[in-house]
Every structure is written in C-alpha cells, then in structure tokens.
Design an enzyme around this catalytic site. Structure first.
Site: not given
Ligand code: B12
Length: 331
Positions: A146, A200, A203, A206, A210, A226, A252, A255, A259
């Site tokens: 994380d 997915c 579907c 999610c 939201c 969010c 929250c 979403c 699913c």
């Molecule tokens: C910051 C963070 C948050 C932030 C931002 C969330 C976000 N979506 O980025 C906030 C506080 C909102 C948050 C909320 C939640 N989080 Co959080 N969060 C993180 C954290 C620390 C970093 C995420 C990150 O780097 N985001 C940056 C974006 C750009 O990354 P990304 O969307 O994954 O995109 C990358 C790749 O996936 C890829 N990609 C591939 N396809 C696509 C398509 C598109 C359109 C995009 C943009 C990118 C993309 O490209 C991107 C960059 O290279 C991680 C832990 C970690 N170190 O990864 C946990 C993590 C993602 N969180 C987690 C959890 C559990 C949650 C919540 C479910 C908690 C809750 N119930 O309230 C929610 C879910 C929100 C959601 N729907 O995403 C878990 C998710 C587990 C899982 N099954 O996926 C993680 C992995 C922590 C863990 N160790 O388990 N979180």
C-alpha cells in the site's frame, strides 16, 4: 533442504519451477493462497499516470506525483529486480451489522473492521522472504504493501491475479474485488504468470452507482469526487468542494457493492482481517460516532485501518453526515 544459487536459477527453468513450487507451499501455510509472479519489464504506461496527475485526479495526495518515477519503474524502486511476487488477500466477512452492510447508517467500508491489513500482509511477506533466503542464500528482496511507491494493481494484473475493473479495483474471479494487495520484489528470476483477461464486459454498474460520479471509463477515478478520499485521506475541516458523504463514515464501497463479481465472491478472508467483535460500548448511530471518545477509539479501533483517520477524523466525518440534508432536503 535443497538450496539454489542465483546463477543456477537464471540458467535452469526446472530449478525456477521447483523454487516457485516451494514458495507457493510456504505462502499457503502463511494464508497467502493467491500468489502470482509478474515480469518486471512489463511496466505500467507512463501516459496514464501522467494524464491522471496532470488532470488533478490525485486531489490532495501529492505523494502520488512526488514519487512518479519510482511508481513507473520497478528497477528504481528495487535495483536488480528480476521477479515481482504479487499476493491478493481476501477481507470480506459474512458478519453483518456494525455499519458494514447495506442499510446500515452510518456505513463503514468492510475493509476497515479487522486488524490493519498493512501489518498483516507485511509480516507474512517478510516471513516469506526469510524462507526464500533459506532456499537461495544470495537472494535480496523488498516488501511493499500500500504505502510504497508501487502501482500495486498493475502488478497484480500482470501476475495473473485478476484484472483492473471499471471501478479501478483489481477484481479476482473467486473473491471479487474484496482483496488487498501486497508485493515481494526479488532479484532472482521465477517463472512468470500471464496477465489476466479483463472480464468486466459491457457492465457499467460501478460507474452508474457511484453517488458522486467520481468514476469514468476513460480517465479512471477522480479522487476529488471520491467519498473514500474525503473521509479517509483528507485532513482538516471539510470545504465547499466536499461532496455529500452520507451514509459513509469511513471509506466507501458503493462501486464494489454493485459489482456482479462481488455478489458471488467467497468469504475466504485472512484470519487477522475478521471484524473485531462489536460490544455494546461501540458507537451505533451517527450521533454516537460524533461523540466517539479517544478512550473507546484506543481500546476498540486502534490498529485497524481506521487508525489512519483517527478519532478526530471519525468525529469530523460523523458531524458532516449529520449536517448534510437528507433525501427530502431536510437537515
Ligand atoms: C491513492 C490510493 C487511493 C486513493 C485514489 C484511488 C485510485 N483509484 O487511484 C483513494 C483514497 C481515493 C483510494 C480509495 C480506495 N482504495 Co486505495 N489506494 C491508493 C494507493 C495508495 C495508490 C493508488 C494509485 O497509485 N493511484 C494512481 C492511479 C493513476 O493508478 P491506477 O488507477 O491504478 O492506474 C494505473 C494502472 O492501473 C494503469 N491503468 C491501467 N488501466 C488504466 C485505465 C485508466 C483509465 C487509468 C487512469 C489507468 C490505468 O495505469 C495507471 C498508471 O500507470 C493504492 C496502493 C498502491 N500503492 O497502489 C491503494 C489501493 C489501490 N486502494 C485500495 C482500496 C481497498 C481502496 C478502496 C476500495 C477503499 C474503500 N473501500 O474505501 C477505495 C477504492 C476507490 C477506487 N474505486 O479506486 C486497494 C485496492 C485493492 C484492489 N482490489 O484493487 C489498494 C491496492 C491498497 C492495497 N494494498 O490493497 N485509494
């Protein structure tokens, strides 16, 4: 016990397979049953992260941009990396009530009711690394859960554990998205898994469910909208930009609740993550939460994921929910 040299593993596929099989056996003893291996050269696409950051979708979480290079490059995070072990750990419990189920008011995301997952997963990954060291004395490794600058969902997808869904969560076929992720970066090669296929389909539940329309198909999640950003990560008093949080006191699941993969998910959760037993003392209503005492927080909620927000944050969230107009517009 058989031991291997690094050179032997580089040269010999059978040695790599035998080592991975031993790793899996030990990991299963540690309850790390869902384990895959990602090829570190299959890096995340920089454009997606850069666009996401440029559009301000990180809200106030400036650390996401600060460590951009580390997030995009596993060799910078761990020089010499040759394999990334990714684990997915279940946290959904059949226990209902205590604010975790639909209809509860206020609601607490079901990820937050057991012991803190960071420690639970890290402890196990360190034990796994220690065991690998017994088998390959030269090995070096680095654990991430994380908080490390690692795009965890990307590596879990590459390791074949599941796919990144429209809700941006890693979705597995058996546990849905109710999984936490963790990684062990290693400087020895292992057989890689293939990336999981996205299931997915068409579907969009999610995106449609939201409450703050924080998700979109093209750009991913906008943290500024969010609810989990505001009630978990945001510090200070709420502003005019804060969306309605109700009924979400902490995190929250909107979403994830809708699913279809989560409807049929099994309840195979890590033992540390079972919800802590509720007592009569625990706050029930939003009013109770707004009056949560530090003493009760320390005795019942310390060392859960709620520690991140602390008692002040939980009281603030509850006050906010109480001040929000309900569906009829009444405060
Ligand atoms: C910051 C963070 C948050 C932030 C931002 C969330 C976000 N979506 O980025 C906030 C506080 C909102 C948050 C909320 C939640 N989080 Co959080 N969060 C993180 C954290 C620390 C970093 C995420 C990150 O780097 N985001 C940056 C974006 C750009 O990354 P990304 O969307 O994954 O995109 C990358 C790749 O996936 C890829 N990609 C591939 N396809 C696509 C398509 C598109 C359109 C995009 C943009 C990118 C993309 O490209 C991107 C960059 O290279 C991680 C832990 C970690 N170190 O990864 C946990 C993590 C993602 N969180 C987690 C959890 C559990 C949650 C919540 C479910 C908690 C809750 N119930 O309230 C929610 C879910 C929100 C959601 N729907 O995403 C878990 C998710 C587990 C899982 N099954 O996926 C993680 C992995 C922590 C863990 N160790 O388990 N979180």
């Amino acid at each position: 016990m058989t031991t291997w040299r690094k050179a032997e593993l580089i040269e010999n596929l059978q040695a790599r397979q035998a080592l991975l099989s031993r790793i899996r056996t030990f990991a299963t003893e540690l309850e790390l049953k869902r384990l895959g291996v990602a090829d570190p050269t299959l890096k995340p696409e920089p454009e997606l992260l850069d666009r996401w950051l440029a559009e301000g979708r990180d809200a106030g979480m400036s650390y996401l941009g600060r460590h951009r290079d580390l997030r995009l490059s596993p060799e910078r995070f761990f020089p010499g990396v040759a394999a990334i072990i990714s684990v997915a750990v279940g946290y959904r419990s059949p226990a209902r009530g205590q604010g975790t189920g639909p209809g509860d008011d206020p609601r607490i995301s079901c990820y937050a009711r057991g012991d803190d997952y960071h420690k639970a997963i890290k402890d196990r990954l360190f034990l796994l690394l220690a065991e690998i060291k017994k088998m390959v004395p030269e090995v070096k490794g680095r654990v991430a859960v994380d908080t490390a600058p690692v795009l965890e969902r990307h590596w879990a997808e590459q390791a074949g554990l599941g796919w990144i869904g429209r809700n941006r969560c890693l979705i597995t076929t058996d546990l849905g998205s109710w999984v936490f992720l963790g990684e062990l970066f290693l400087d020895i090669p292992l057989p890689f898994n293939s990336a999981a296929e996205n299931r997915c389909g068409t579907c969009r539940r999610c995106l449609e469910s939201c409450p703050t329309t924080a998700l979109d198909d093209v750009n991913g999640l906008d943290s500024r909208a969010c609810i989990a950003y505001w009630n978990v990560e945001y510090r200070g008093e709420f502003t005019a930009e804060t969306p309605h949080l109700s009924p979400w006191l902490f995190g929250c699941d909107a979403c994830q609740d809708v699913c279809p993969w989560n409807q049929k998910a099994s309840f195979d959760l890590l033992s540390d993550l079972h919800p802590r037993g509720g007592t009569n003392e625990m706050p029930q209503s939003t009013e109770d939460w707004s009056r949560l005492t530090d003493r009760l927080f320390t005795s019942h909620l310390a060392a859960t994921a709620m520690e991140r927000t602390g008692p002040d944050g939980l009281r603030r969230n509850a006050r906010r929910i109480l001040a929000e107009p309900d569906r009829d517009g009444k405060v």
